[in-house]
Design a protein around this motif. Sequence first.
Motif, PDB file in Angstrom:
ATOM      1  N   TYR A 223     144.146  37.997  55.613  1.00 27.22           N
ATOM      2  CA  TYR A 223     145.619  38.256  54.890  1.00 27.22           C
ATOM      3  C   TYR A 223     145.895  39.834  55.285  1.00 27.22           C
ATOM      4  CZ  TYR A 223     142.243  40.284  51.389  1.00 27.22           C
ATOM      5  OH  TYR A 223     141.068  40.997  50.542  1.00 27.22           O
ATOM      6  N   TYR A 224     145.014  40.587  55.843  1.00 18.73           N
ATOM      7  CA  TYR A 224     145.509  41.765  56.322  1.00 18.73           C
ATOM      8  C   TYR A 224     146.564  41.660  57.446  1.00 18.73           C
ATOM      9  CZ  TYR A 224     141.972  44.472  53.707  1.00 18.73           C
ATOM     10  OH  TYR A 224     141.145  45.194  52.744  1.00 18.73           O
ATOM     11  N   ASN A 225     145.967  40.603  58.165  1.00 21.89           N
ATOM     12  CA  ASN A 225     146.837  40.512  59.566  1.00 21.89           C
ATOM     13  C   ASN A 225     148.382  39.990  59.063  1.00 21.89           C
ATOM     14  OD1 ASN A 225     145.081  40.483  61.892  1.00 21.89           O
ATOM     15  ND2 ASN A 225     143.982  39.433  60.162  1.00 21.89           N
ATOM     16  N   THR A 226     148.323  38.693  57.945  1.00 21.93           N
ATOM     17  CA  THR A 226     149.571  38.337  57.556  1.00 21.93           C
ATOM     18  C   THR A 226     150.506  39.518  57.006  1.00 21.93           C
ATOM     19  OG1 THR A 226     148.475  37.325  55.774  1.00 21.93           O
ATOM     20  CG2 THR A 226     148.785  35.891  57.744  1.00 21.93           C
ATOM     21  N   ILE A 227     149.891  40.362  56.138  1.00 24.73           N
ATOM     22  CA  ILE A 227     150.543  41.312  55.392  1.00 24.73           C
ATOM     23  C   ILE A 227     151.127  42.303  56.671  1.00 24.73           C
ATOM     24  CG2 ILE A 227     150.361  43.702  54.313  1.00 24.73           C
ATOM     25  CD1 ILE A 227     147.983  42.263  52.759  1.00 24.73           C
ATOM     26  N   PHE A 228     150.739  42.689  57.668  1.00 22.14           N
ATOM     27  CA  PHE A 228     151.234  43.340  58.815  1.00 22.14           C
ATOM     28  C   PHE A 228     152.210  42.590  59.302  1.00 22.14           C
ATOM     29  CE2 PHE A 228     147.081  45.739  59.297  1.00 22.14           C
ATOM     30  CZ  PHE A 228     147.476  46.936  58.187  1.00 22.14           C
ATOM     31  N   GLN A 229     152.034  41.267  59.438  1.00 27.21           N
ATOM     32  CA  GLN A 229     152.920  40.306  60.163  1.00 27.21           C
ATOM     33  C   GLN A 229     154.446  40.151  59.442  1.00 27.21           C
ATOM     34  OE1 GLN A 229     150.647  36.946  61.057  1.00 27.21           O
ATOM     35  NE2 GLN A 229     149.446  37.952  62.373  1.00 27.21           N
ATOM     36  N   SER A 230     154.315  40.319  57.924  1.00 29.44           N
ATOM     37  CA  SER A 230     155.385  40.225  57.375  1.00 29.44           C
ATOM     38  C   SER A 230     156.147  41.401  57.061  1.00 29.44           C
ATOM     39  CB  SER A 230     155.176  39.550  55.954  1.00 29.44           C
ATOM     40  OG  SER A 230     154.392  40.056  55.173  1.00 29.44           O
ATOM     41  N   GLY A 231     155.369  42.664  57.670  1.00 23.68           N
ATOM     42  CA  GLY A 231     156.229  44.002  57.585  1.00 23.68           C
ATOM     43  C   GLY A 231     155.772  44.824  56.367  1.00 23.68           C
ATOM     44  N   GLY A 232     154.652  44.306  55.691  1.00 19.23           N
ATOM     45  CA  GLY A 232     154.012  44.929  54.632  1.00 19.23           C
ATOM     46  C   GLY A 232     153.136  45.992  54.857  1.00 19.23           C
ATOM     47  N   SER A 233     152.314  46.397  53.951  1.00 18.04           N
ATOM     48  CA  SER A 233     151.149  47.443  53.893  1.00 18.04           C
ATOM     49  C   SER A 233     150.168  47.171  53.014  1.00 18.04           C
ATOM     50  CB  SER A 233     151.538  48.900  54.321  1.00 18.04           C
ATOM     51  OG  SER A 233     152.455  49.144  52.872  1.00 18.04           O
ATOM     52  N   VAL A 234     149.072  47.436  53.359  1.00 13.34           N
ATOM     53  CA  VAL A 234     147.867  47.673  52.297  1.00 13.34           C
ATOM     54  C   VAL A 234     147.803  48.817  51.601  1.00 13.34           C
ATOM     55  CG1 VAL A 234     145.437  47.075  51.883  1.00 13.34           C
ATOM     56  CG2 VAL A 234     146.700  45.827  53.632  1.00 13.34           C
ATOM     57  N   ILE A 235     148.009  49.940  52.466  1.00  7.60           N
ATOM     58  CA  ILE A 235     147.840  51.285  52.032  1.00  7.60           C
ATOM     59  C   ILE A 235     149.077  52.031  52.512  1.00  7.60           C
ATOM     60  CG2 ILE A 235     146.815  53.298  51.900  1.00  7.60           C
ATOM     61  CD1 ILE A 235     144.134  52.372  51.757  1.00  7.60           C
ATOM     62  N   ASP A 236     149.987  52.511  51.784  1.00  5.04           N
ATOM     63  CA  ASP A 236     151.022  53.194  52.155  1.00  5.04           C
ATOM     64  C   ASP A 236     151.032  54.529  51.876  1.00  5.04           C
ATOM     65  OD1 ASP A 236     153.633  53.847  53.131  1.00  5.04           O
ATOM     66  OD2 ASP A 236     154.677  52.695  51.789  1.00  5.04           O
ATOM     67  N   GLY A 237     150.651  55.633  52.650  1.00  3.32           N
ATOM     68  CA  GLY A 237     150.386  57.086  52.304  1.00  3.32           C
ATOM     69  C   GLY A 237     149.065  57.011  51.440  1.00  3.32           C
ATOM     70  N   ASP A 238     149.425  57.351  50.214  1.00  2.00           N
ATOM     71  CA  ASP A 238     148.285  57.744  48.951  1.00  2.00           C
ATOM     72  C   ASP A 238     148.375  56.512  48.245  1.00  2.00           C
ATOM     73  OD1 ASP A 238     147.100  59.924  50.441  1.00  2.00           O
ATOM     74  OD2 ASP A 238     148.613  61.081  49.120  1.00  2.00           O
ATOM     75  N   SER A 239     149.360  55.506  48.308  1.00  4.64           N
ATOM     76  CA  SER A 239     149.123  54.449  47.343  1.00  4.64           C
ATOM     77  C   SER A 239     149.056  53.160  47.884  1.00  4.64           C
ATOM     78  CB  SER A 239     150.555  54.667  46.498  1.00  4.64           C
ATOM     79  OG  SER A 239     151.692  54.658  47.402  1.00  4.64           O
ATOM     80  N   SER A 240     149.049  51.961  47.003  1.00  4.03           N
ATOM     81  CA  SER A 240     148.863  50.590  47.241  1.00  4.03           C
ATOM     82  C   SER A 240     150.208  50.214  47.824  1.00  4.03           C
ATOM     83  CB  SER A 240     148.380  50.071  45.992  1.00  4.03           C
ATOM     84  OG  SER A 240     148.350  48.504  46.488  1.00  4.03           O
ATOM     85  N   GLY A 241     150.058  49.303  48.925  1.00  8.38           N
ATOM     86  CA  GLY A 241     151.325  48.755  49.083  1.00  8.38           C
ATOM     87  C   GLY A 241     151.469  46.993  48.986  1.00  8.38           C
ATOM     88  N   TYR A 242     150.578  46.681  47.757  1.00  7.72           N
ATOM     89  CA  TYR A 242     150.660  45.442  47.402  1.00  7.72           C
ATOM     90  C   TYR A 242     151.736  44.951  46.371  1.00  7.72           C
ATOM     91  CZ  TYR A 242     146.177  43.949  49.121  1.00  7.72           C
ATOM     92  OH  TYR A 242     145.386  43.500  50.179  1.00  7.72           O
TER      93      TYR A 242
END
Lengths: 437, 339
Positions: A223-242
């Motif tokens: 799922y990290y791959n698909t998160i990046f593929q859809s333009g999302g992020s897991v960590i954005d700066g100091d906070s969660s990208g979820y």
Amino acid sequence: MSTALHRPSRRGRRTAGLATGLAVALTVAGCGDSSSGGGEAAAYEPASSDLSATITYGVWDQNQVPVIEQNIAAFNEEFPDVTVNVNVTPYSEYWTKLQTQGSSQTLPDLFWMNGPNFQLYAANDLLEPITEVVEAGDIDPANYPEALNELYTLDDVQYGVPKDFDTIGVWVNTQLFEQAGVELPSGDWTWEDFQATAAEISQKLSGQGVYGAAGGMDGQTTYYNTIFQSGGSVIDGDSSGYDTPETQQGIQFWTDLIASGGSPSMQQLTDTTADQWFVSGKLAMYFGGSWFRSAITDSDLVGTVTALPLPIGEEQATVIHGVSNVVAADSENKQAAQALQVFLAGEEAQRQLGEAGSVIPAYTGTQDAFADSLEGADLQVFLDALDYARPLPVSANTAEWNAAETELLPEAFSGARPVDEVTAELAERMNTALAAE
Amino acid sequence: MSDSVQQQAPAGQAPSSQAPSSPVPRVRAGRGPVGRGGAPGQPESRRRRKRNDGAWPWLFVAPLAAGIVVFYLWPILQTAWYSLTTFGVFGGATFSGLDNYRQLVADAALYRALGNTLLYTAIVLLGIPIAVYLASLLNLPDLRFASFYRVLYFLPYVAMPTAIAMVWRIIYNGDFGVLNYVLGLVGIEGPYWISTPGAAMVAVALVGLWSSLGFSMIVLGAGLKNIPPDLYEAAELDGASRWNQFRSITVPLLTPSISFLLIITVISSFQLFDLLYAILGSTNPTLPRSMSLVYFFYQAGFVQNDKGYAAAIAMVILLIIGVATAVQFRFQRRWVHGG
């Protein structure tokens, strides 16, 4: 080696250690007094060839010891009086041991570091920055994939020199495609192509219990791959990208795959993991790392397997991870340790590593050997993936929010709870953990 | 933890090999008959003996005592102290009072882990009546191949828990496991044992029960050997059936062994970790719902690096085991024969 990054089963051996867990953890940890002198010690000075010292090199992969010994032999031609003791600790105990050594100022002079653990050691001043070595011109970060330099940089200071890397691709069982009468997809496929192909194969070969594709609980390969593929992020700066819609789409990908029957259920995947399904010849497409090559070499699938790039969502992306060599900040033979760090980062040592074939070396231009290392398969896709690779998401205490992912995401994948509800809860848990760092 | 101490003990006892050269025997010989064999009419010498024993008894127990202090008491005290601190990953404890405990009592995971551990303990305890029955069968005088059966039952106990867990993981596999295959033959569709919350803990506990049978049967077997055969002969003459003999002679006279097993089984069940870890696996989605107390401790201390919090969990586990054991000791007088 990063191949071992996500192999929880091997950690099972740590059970033995737990017998003494309480006593050891507390008595040993109690020995450390927290002052450690990183950074400000003597300035870096390239070693001269008459340098005499004995240093320890800490690693976890027994399979790579032969090539490491080749590296050291070549190193000793330049520095005949530096003795290097290679200290191999199995991955399952490596980090427990390293933590203990870190507490008692007995870290190996030079050792392997991985992404999830890096910031913890760097933030506690246990690692020597490579800044001065780079300034002296002995290491040039431009020789290594940008994403890996980024992985080993904390607050604009780089500590680790990339040693090898792995990227993610789709491993394909061509025989199952033939049996199902489905045409092999081309390399520039989309999420929709992937989902449709998976569902079709599952449907056509359901009599044999074969599935088209499989999800799983391993973020690095799924799922990290698909998160990046859809333009999302897991960590954005100091906070969660979820809690962003893009990231939720990356999660939804797997929920859809399971719902369509394209993948076994989460329960089936817990009992029998995706890689086991693939190696048993019951899975047509597997999101897997470049390290999976060795598992295929050992199976009877050789000749019927090839690799494709990951399907493209909003954008093309893959997760990259790799091991780096780091020098202990309190090493007593820092000069010798840095000399070895420099040597292992160089083209000669990296070429030796590439020719040994177990991992992909990090140095640009030394990787060709890997592309042809599996009969009948074109593994160039894992090297081409460098162009769009994104570093594995990590923070100072990665394990803490990894545990929250493992706990919550299966409910989203299985459809037990709506994706946005799960990801909102996960984002909250993760932000609490990140704030505590 | 007991494993480590058992391993340490021989090393710790090494100094006692010098004991024979000690002057103690000479001193005692010089004073004439003392100790238990001494005549009752010599209170003076008895008093003197007490005084003169001096440091020697301490010296003799020192190796063992040192082991206990160094490997049990000192770590427990340290843990107690660390449970009151926020503990850095690489050392450096800062006092934080009861923060860890406050966080712990508010943590739902603690109660879930406690509930799971109690469920596991209850199921494993079912093994004791089973072991009593099997042990008395094995002890029948006319049983052939008795030692062969004994070995069979004892094997799981000596095998490594991790190795056992690997095999059971395969047996329990939902799609390809033997268990569900057999259940399928009789028309039952088995669940995904290790990935269904609820079923997972029962599956682990059944393995725990199975692997503890051997040890229980050895202990009970020894207890059975201590029951005089004439009791059975007398009962037989009086016309008591096998079942009545079992109920009225075997079980009551076995109560000391049963009581011992009860205490040992409860303690070891509360320490459940390795079986759970190896059968379920660390990425199992049901794990948060199926974790035991010790797993909870492991997760906090070694996965999430929160060692102060882990120390607080460890203290709670210690407290629970202590209370459970004390209660059992207290009640055993009521039901244990000759207790």
